[in-house]
Scaffold this active site. Structure first.
Site, mmCIF file in Angstrom:
data_model
loop_
_atom_site.group_PDB
_atom_site.id
_atom_site.type_symbol
_atom_site.label_atom_id
_atom_site.label_comp_id
_atom_site.label_asym_id
_atom_site.label_seq_id
_atom_site.Cartn_x
_atom_site.Cartn_y
_atom_site.Cartn_z
ATOM 1 N N ASP A 176 41.868 36.241 39.858
ATOM 2 C CA ASP A 176 41.925 37.026 40.736
ATOM 3 C C ASP A 176 43.561 36.798 41.405
ATOM 4 O O ASP A 176 44.387 37.537 41.423
ATOM 5 C CB ASP A 176 41.201 38.169 41.568
ATOM 6 N N GLU A 201 46.918 39.962 51.335
ATOM 7 C CA GLU A 201 46.187 39.987 50.116
ATOM 8 C C GLU A 201 46.468 38.139 50.177
ATOM 9 O O GLU A 201 45.579 37.559 49.450
ATOM 10 C CB GLU A 201 46.289 40.312 49.327
ATOM 11 N N GLU A 240 40.294 46.653 33.205
ATOM 12 C CA GLU A 240 39.723 46.535 34.559
ATOM 13 C C GLU A 240 38.052 45.655 34.484
ATOM 14 O O GLU A 240 37.336 45.209 34.321
ATOM 15 C CB GLU A 240 39.273 47.087 35.666
#
Length: 224
Positions: free
Chosen positions: A50, A92, A214
């Protein structure tokens, strides 16, 4: 009918494609976090992959911002929301680096797996100038909302999320992120009201495509 317009196009998609959407937001990987049975190697795979994805996500969101500046009538509002999204991506990325250290992951050595590469290729295609703002914005909302819905379930009352994963789940499962996704959804609905039938169809196809990617990303994380 006016009834349809009241609930918004995105809501009709979420109902129509409920099973595909649920396979992303209630994926076994997410459920394993929620019930506390997640394997640490699965979580580490997800975290590392990710991080790579988010690095590719940054230029995609930048491209959505540029399209908003050129095409949006409510440009100021839209730009503000998207800009907020970009700002939080900066935070992030630092968070991923800090988290990777905690789990002993060397990010510089992480190689993108197939599902990740496929997903990034989709993003790259959506950055093209041939893709209009409405379709690009739909993709952006879909990417954010799947994470929001998935991780929100891991911080709900009754979830048994392991303590060391709580912060991860809070990142996307918190109320503020939920409100941000709601703003994106309203923006998408507003655009779709004015869009041609062809553009609405394109946006729906992109929405589904994102959700399917996803699912593949979670599959990859759980090692399937």
């Amino acid at each position: 009918s006016s009834k349809m317009q009241e609930i918004g196009k995105t809501e009709t998609w979420l109902r129509k494609h409920r099973s595909v959407y649920n396979s992303a937001t209630k994926h076994p990987f997410i459920l394993s976090i929620r019930d506390g049975t997640v394997q640490s190697h699965s979580f580490k795979t997800w975290l590392a992959q990710d991080y790579l994805f988010v690095r590719e996500f940054v230029p995609f969101v930048a491209s959505v911002l540029i399209k908003a500046c050129k095409e949006s009538d409510d440009s100021d509002d839209d730009v503000e929301v998207i800009l907020g999204g970009i700002a939080s991506l900066n935070d992030e990325l630092s968070w991923f680096k800090k988290e990777a250290k905690k789990w002993d992951i060397r990010l510089s050595e992480v190689v993108p797996q197939k599902a990740n590469k496929d997903y990034c290729r989709l993003l790259e295609g959506l950055m093209s100038s041939d893709v209009g703002y409405t379709v690009a914005l739909t993709a952006f909302w879909a990417i954010e909302v799947v994470y929001q819905a998935s991780f929100a379930s891991c911080v709900e009352e009754g979830s048994k999320t392991p303590v060391e994963l709580k912060e991860t789940c809070e990142r996307w499962g918190n109320e503020g992120f939920g409100e941000y996704c709601e703003s994106l959804k309203k923006m998408v609905d507003g655009r779709l009201l004015k869009a041609s039938d062809e553009e609405v169809k394109k946006a729906e196809v992109v929405f589904l495509s994102i959700v399917e990617h996803e699912v593949e990303f979670w599959n990859m994380s759980s090692g399937n």
